[in-house]
Design a protein around this motif. Structure first.
Motif, PDB file in Angstrom:
ATOM      1  N   PHE A 240       1.547   0.758  -4.312  1.00  0.00           N
ATOM      2  CA  PHE A 240       2.504  -0.139  -3.673  1.00  0.00           C
ATOM      3  C   PHE A 240       1.978  -0.736  -2.371  1.00  0.00           C
ATOM      4  O   PHE A 240       2.336  -1.849  -2.002  1.00  0.00           O
ATOM      5  CB  PHE A 240       3.809   0.599  -3.365  1.00  0.00           C
ATOM      6  CG  PHE A 240       4.666   0.898  -4.558  1.00  0.00           C
ATOM      7  CD1 PHE A 240       4.324   0.478  -5.831  1.00  0.00           C
ATOM      8  CD2 PHE A 240       5.844   1.608  -4.393  1.00  0.00           C
ATOM      9  CE1 PHE A 240       5.117   0.759  -6.923  1.00  0.00           C
ATOM     10  CE2 PHE A 240       6.666   1.889  -5.481  1.00  0.00           C
ATOM     11  CZ  PHE A 240       6.300   1.466  -6.755  1.00  0.00           C
ATOM     12  N   HIS A 241       1.142   0.025  -1.642  1.00  0.00           N
ATOM     13  CA  HIS A 241       0.754  -0.362  -0.288  1.00  0.00           C
ATOM     14  C   HIS A 241      -0.770  -0.452  -0.106  1.00  0.00           C
ATOM     15  O   HIS A 241      -1.261  -0.411   1.021  1.00  0.00           O
ATOM     16  CB  HIS A 241       1.312   0.649   0.724  1.00  0.00           C
ATOM     17  CG  HIS A 241       2.784   0.893   0.609  1.00  0.00           C
ATOM     18  ND1 HIS A 241       3.313   1.986  -0.036  1.00  0.00           N
ATOM     19  CD2 HIS A 241       3.847   0.171   1.051  1.00  0.00           C
ATOM     20  CE1 HIS A 241       4.640   1.937   0.013  1.00  0.00           C
ATOM     21  NE2 HIS A 241       4.986   0.852   0.667  1.00  0.00           N
ATOM     22  N   TYR A 242      -1.507  -0.594  -1.192  1.00  0.00           N
ATOM     23  CA  TYR A 242      -2.967  -0.515  -1.115  1.00  0.00           C
ATOM     24  C   TYR A 242      -3.621  -1.573  -0.228  1.00  0.00           C
ATOM     25  O   TYR A 242      -4.609  -1.258   0.445  1.00  0.00           O
ATOM     26  CB  TYR A 242      -3.582  -0.549  -2.533  1.00  0.00           C
ATOM     27  CG  TYR A 242      -3.109  -1.689  -3.390  1.00  0.00           C
ATOM     28  CD1 TYR A 242      -3.793  -2.895  -3.446  1.00  0.00           C
ATOM     29  CD2 TYR A 242      -1.954  -1.567  -4.153  1.00  0.00           C
ATOM     30  CE1 TYR A 242      -3.349  -3.947  -4.233  1.00  0.00           C
ATOM     31  CE2 TYR A 242      -1.505  -2.605  -4.949  1.00  0.00           C
ATOM     32  CZ  TYR A 242      -2.194  -3.791  -4.986  1.00  0.00           C
ATOM     33  OH  TYR A 242      -1.752  -4.827  -5.764  1.00  0.00           O
ATOM     34  N   PRO A 243      -3.125  -2.829  -0.148  1.00  0.00           N
ATOM     35  CA  PRO A 243      -3.840  -3.781   0.728  1.00  0.00           C
ATOM     36  C   PRO A 243      -3.892  -3.321   2.176  1.00  0.00           C
ATOM     37  O   PRO A 243      -4.955  -3.365   2.824  1.00  0.00           O
ATOM     38  CB  PRO A 243      -3.039  -5.077   0.560  1.00  0.00           C
ATOM     39  CG  PRO A 243      -2.402  -4.970  -0.776  1.00  0.00           C
ATOM     40  CD  PRO A 243      -2.043  -3.518  -0.892  1.00  0.00           C
ATOM     41  N   GLU A 244      -2.768  -2.867   2.722  1.00  0.00           N
ATOM     42  CA  GLU A 244      -2.754  -2.458   4.124  1.00  0.00           C
ATOM     43  C   GLU A 244      -3.508  -1.154   4.337  1.00  0.00           C
ATOM     44  O   GLU A 244      -4.152  -0.955   5.381  1.00  0.00           O
ATOM     45  CB  GLU A 244      -1.310  -2.306   4.606  1.00  0.00           C
ATOM     46  CG  GLU A 244      -0.519  -1.210   3.912  1.00  0.00           C
ATOM     47  CD  GLU A 244       0.982  -1.310   4.107  1.00  0.00           C
ATOM     48  OE1 GLU A 244       1.518  -0.502   4.893  1.00  0.00           O
ATOM     49  OE2 GLU A 244       1.615  -2.175   3.484  1.00  0.00           O
ATOM     50  N   LEU A 245      -3.461  -0.250   3.356  1.00  0.00           N
ATOM     51  CA  LEU A 245      -4.129   1.045   3.509  1.00  0.00           C
ATOM     52  C   LEU A 245      -5.646   0.895   3.442  1.00  0.00           C
ATOM     53  O   LEU A 245      -6.375   1.557   4.188  1.00  0.00           O
ATOM     54  CB  LEU A 245      -3.629   2.016   2.441  1.00  0.00           C
ATOM     55  CG  LEU A 245      -2.174   2.466   2.634  1.00  0.00           C
ATOM     56  CD1 LEU A 245      -1.645   3.134   1.373  1.00  0.00           C
ATOM     57  CD2 LEU A 245      -2.068   3.404   3.831  1.00  0.00           C
TER      58      LEU A 245
END
Length: 371
Positions: A240-245
């Protein structure tokens, strides 16, 4: 003969795509019988991932491990994929678990004790290492059913890490991906579970290449990665949050081991290469728009995301049919599949959009729907 991978390796991040398996639609098998895999198509898809410079995370939950792919099938998958990796100079890491044992999630009573759990892990660890693959110590349903508290996890993982011949990846898979893993690390309290998990890492930092976190909680992952010993990577499993992580912050970043990178291999590779060149804006321009598709594929019940992944592989021309091990192609509704096609098409994920449209229309006809 296989040829060496031509794509330059990614530099700034280590990125694995957890890869699906291609079923053999011609095999006369039942959902609870031995698996039938189309090995040519399955290995061809791994070469596709390597051509983009990604590593392959093999025999993981994306490959329907514990949801149609049994241990004999997983063992053969590891052998064949590891041999293919050597032939084309591709990076590979393989899931090591305990699925030889009776699975509570399959409706069978847990009969294994800690010794049996340990021996099952050891058998699979030996196979992965003998094949020359990096080991990923997967969360174990049998251990979750058997362990009486955190100490049983500490003892089990301590023994395995002492035996490992090379640094492994430790995998914490949340119950949204597998309900049988609820309370892993001996508690339902995620803060206490995190402490136990980090205690395992701290006891053997030289044997841990990294940790893969699949809890779909970006804040928890960031807090955990800041507590890792120097030299131990955090591999995000947050679809769900891979770009920011992956982009990270002033205190660090996550590498990646993601099922969503199975259908997103090309765009993910381009995005990380933008990071390699220091172009964060281009990275986000490429990867941020994919999140809507990822959230759709992984919507609850999250464990059935594999169905959408295989649908997109079929629509993209990576395989000739939409059939899955164990009949899992029926696990998502037709509206869900139609929306997955629409979102992927909007991202220009299909090398041949006309083929994808033709195949989607043919699927609609099977369901009795006039396109």
């Amino acid at each position: 003969m296989p040829q060496r991978v031509a794509a330059p390796p990614l530099r700034s991040r280590t990125v694995f795509a957890a890869a699906h398996v291609v079923a053999d639609p011609r095999a006369d098998v039942s959902p609870d019988g031995p698996v039938a895999v189309d090995w040519d198509a399955t290995l061809a898809f791994r070469r596709h991932l390597w051509r983009h410079g990604l590593g392959v995370a093999e025999a993981m939950d994306t490959a329907q491990r514990g949801m149609g792919l049994d241990w004999p099938g997983a063992a053969e998958l590891i052998r064949r994929s590891a041999a293919e990796a050597r032939a084309v100079d591709g990076r590979i890491a393989c899931g090591v678990g305990t699925d030889q044992l009776a699975s509570p999630a399959a409706g069978l009573p847990p009969t294994a004790g800690l010794d049996e759990v340990r021996r099952a892990y050891e058998e699979q660890l030996a196979l992965a290492e003998d094949c020359g693959a990096q080991a990923i110590l997967m969360a174990s349903r049998a251990l979750a059913a058997t362990a009486r508290g955190p100490d049983d996890y500490l003892t089990t993982y301590d023994g395995l890490l002492r035996q490992a011949s090379a640094p492994v990846i430790l995998h914490w898979l949340g119950p949204m991906f597998d309900p049988a893993l609820a309370g892993y690390w001996g508690t339902q309290d995620l803060d206490a579970a995190t402490d136990t998990f980090l205690e395992v890492v701290a006891a053997h930092p030289g044997k841990v290449d990294g940790v893969k976190i699949s809890l779909l909680d970006a804040g928890r992952e960031i807090a955990l990665r800041r507590r890792l010993p120097d030299g131990v990577r955090c591999y995000t499993g947050d679809d769900f949050h891979y770009p920011e992580l992956i982009a990270g912050d002033d205190h660090g970043f996550s590498h990646a081991l993601l099922g969503v990178f199975d259908p997103l291999a090309a765009v993910a590779a381009r995005a990380v290469r933008a990071l390699d060149g220091g172009d964060t804006e281009a990275y986000h321009d490429l990867l941020d728009p994919t999140v809507a598709l990822a959230r759709h594929l992984f919507e609850p019940p999250t464990r059935y995301y594999k169905t959408g992944v295989v649908l997109l592989a079929w629509l993209a021309g990576h395989q000739d049919h939409f059939t899955m091990v164990g009949g899992l192609q029926s696990a998502r509704s037709l509206p869900h599949l139609v929306r997955a096609h629409q979102l992927a098409d909007a991202l220009s994920l299909f090398p041949d959009p006309d083929l994808a449209t033709y195949r989607m229309r043919s699927l609609l006809k099977v369901y009795g729907v006039t396109p």
